[in-house]
Design a protein around this motif. Structure first.
Motif, short mmCIF file in Angstrom:
data_model
loop_
_atom_site.label_atom_id
_atom_site.label_comp_id
_atom_site.label_asym_id
_atom_site.label_seq_id
_atom_site.Cartn_x
_atom_site.Cartn_y
_atom_site.Cartn_z
N HIS A 12 0.84 -1.20 0.00
CA HIS A 12 0.00 0.00 0.00
C HIS A 12 0.87 1.25 0.00
O HIS A 12 1.85 1.33 0.75
CB HIS A 12 -0.91 0.01 1.23
N SER A 30 -4.57 2.11 -2.04
CA SER A 30 -4.55 0.65 -2.15
C SER A 30 -5.03 0.26 -3.54
O SER A 30 -6.11 0.66 -3.98
CB SER A 30 -5.48 0.02 -1.09
N PRO A 32 -6.33 -2.34 -6.52
CA PRO A 32 -7.33 -3.40 -6.51
C PRO A 32 -6.72 -4.76 -6.15
O PRO A 32 -5.64 -5.10 -6.65
CB PRO A 32 -7.86 -3.43 -7.95
N VAL A 51 -12.63 7.46 3.33
CA VAL A 51 -12.39 7.07 1.93
C VAL A 51 -12.69 8.28 1.05
O VAL A 51 -13.77 8.87 1.13
CB VAL A 51 -13.24 5.85 1.54
N GLY A 54 -12.98 5.64 -4.50
CA GLY A 54 -13.18 4.19 -4.51
C GLY A 54 -13.93 3.72 -3.28
O GLY A 54 -14.75 4.44 -2.72
N LEU A 56 -13.44 0.71 0.22
CA LEU A 56 -12.71 -0.32 0.95
C LEU A 56 -13.72 -1.26 1.59
O LEU A 56 -14.76 -0.83 2.10
CB LEU A 56 -11.84 0.28 2.06
N THR A 66 -18.78 -2.06 3.92
CA THR A 66 -18.23 -1.36 2.77
C THR A 66 -18.23 0.14 3.07
O THR A 66 -19.25 0.69 3.48
CB THR A 66 -19.06 -1.64 1.50
N THR A 84 -9.64 -4.50 2.54
CA THR A 84 -9.08 -4.76 1.23
C THR A 84 -9.83 -3.92 0.20
O THR A 84 -10.96 -3.49 0.45
CB THR A 84 -9.14 -6.26 0.86
N ASN A 85 -9.19 -3.67 -0.91
CA ASN A 85 -9.83 -2.97 -2.02
C ASN A 85 -10.34 -4.03 -2.99
O ASN A 85 -9.56 -4.63 -3.71
CB ASN A 85 -8.82 -2.04 -2.70
N ASN A 90 -7.87 2.03 -8.06
CA ASN A 90 -7.24 2.37 -6.78
C ASN A 90 -8.25 2.97 -5.82
O ASN A 90 -9.19 3.66 -6.23
CB ASN A 90 -6.10 3.38 -6.99
N CYS A 91 -8.03 2.73 -4.55
CA CYS A 91 -8.82 3.35 -3.50
C CYS A 91 -7.88 4.28 -2.74
O CYS A 91 -6.76 3.91 -2.39
CB CYS A 91 -9.41 2.30 -2.55
N TYR A 93 -7.57 6.95 0.61
CA TYR A 93 -8.21 7.19 1.90
C TYR A 93 -7.24 7.92 2.84
O TYR A 93 -6.02 7.89 2.66
CB TYR A 93 -8.64 5.87 2.56
#
Length: 145
Positions: A12, A30, A32, A51, A54, A56, A66, A84-85, A90-91, A93
């Motif tokens: 990450h 993070s 995918p 977030v 995206g 998480l 979620t 987890t993503n 990409n996420c 946060y």
């Protein structure tokens, strides 16, 4: 070493932000499918995720939650959690630990993001093994099932 630039830690991207308060603040990215840390709890840290892009997928005390862009989750001390993503992009946060101190994990195990193959280095078996051995040094109590 004081983290003042981006590192890759356990897959990450971690961007630290210096604060004047009694908390650590990082921006995380993070990719995918990159798993979060193993299920764990902190005995003294309260943790918040906000977030910004995206979503998480969290597992909080065994319950899936979620958290999408614009939402947050507050994780009290002694709460078993991981994330987890599961998305396709990409996420991004913000992650806050209070009180200060958890940033030390990223300082110890993070790989300079500008290094060649930083992602691969950050998830190498020897790094994972060291994190598992030393996690409690950072008030990260991993639950092995």
């Amino acid at each position: 070493m004081k983290v003042e630039k981006e590192v890759i830690c356990l897959g990450h991207r971690i961007i630290p932000h210096q604060t004047s308060g009694s908390y650590d603040l990082i921006e995380g990215i993070s990719a995918p499918g990159v798993p979060g840390p193993p299920p764990h709890y902190h005995s003294k840290y309260h943790e918040v995720f906000v977030v910004t892009e995206g979503a998480l997928e969290f597992l909080i005390d065994g319950n899936p939650v979620t958290v999408k862009a614009g939402e947050s989750i507050d994780i009290p001390a002694n709460t078993l959690h991981t994330f987890t993503n599961q998305g396709e992009s990409n996420c991004r946060y913000l992650n806050i630990h209070s009180p200060k101190g958890f940033l030390g994990l990223f300082e110890t195990f993070g790989v300079d993001a500008s290094e060649q193959h930083a992602f691969e280095k950050s998830v190498a078996p020897d790094v994972i093994s060291r994190v598992l051995q030393r996690a409690t040094d950072f008030d990260m109590h991993i639950i092995v099932s």
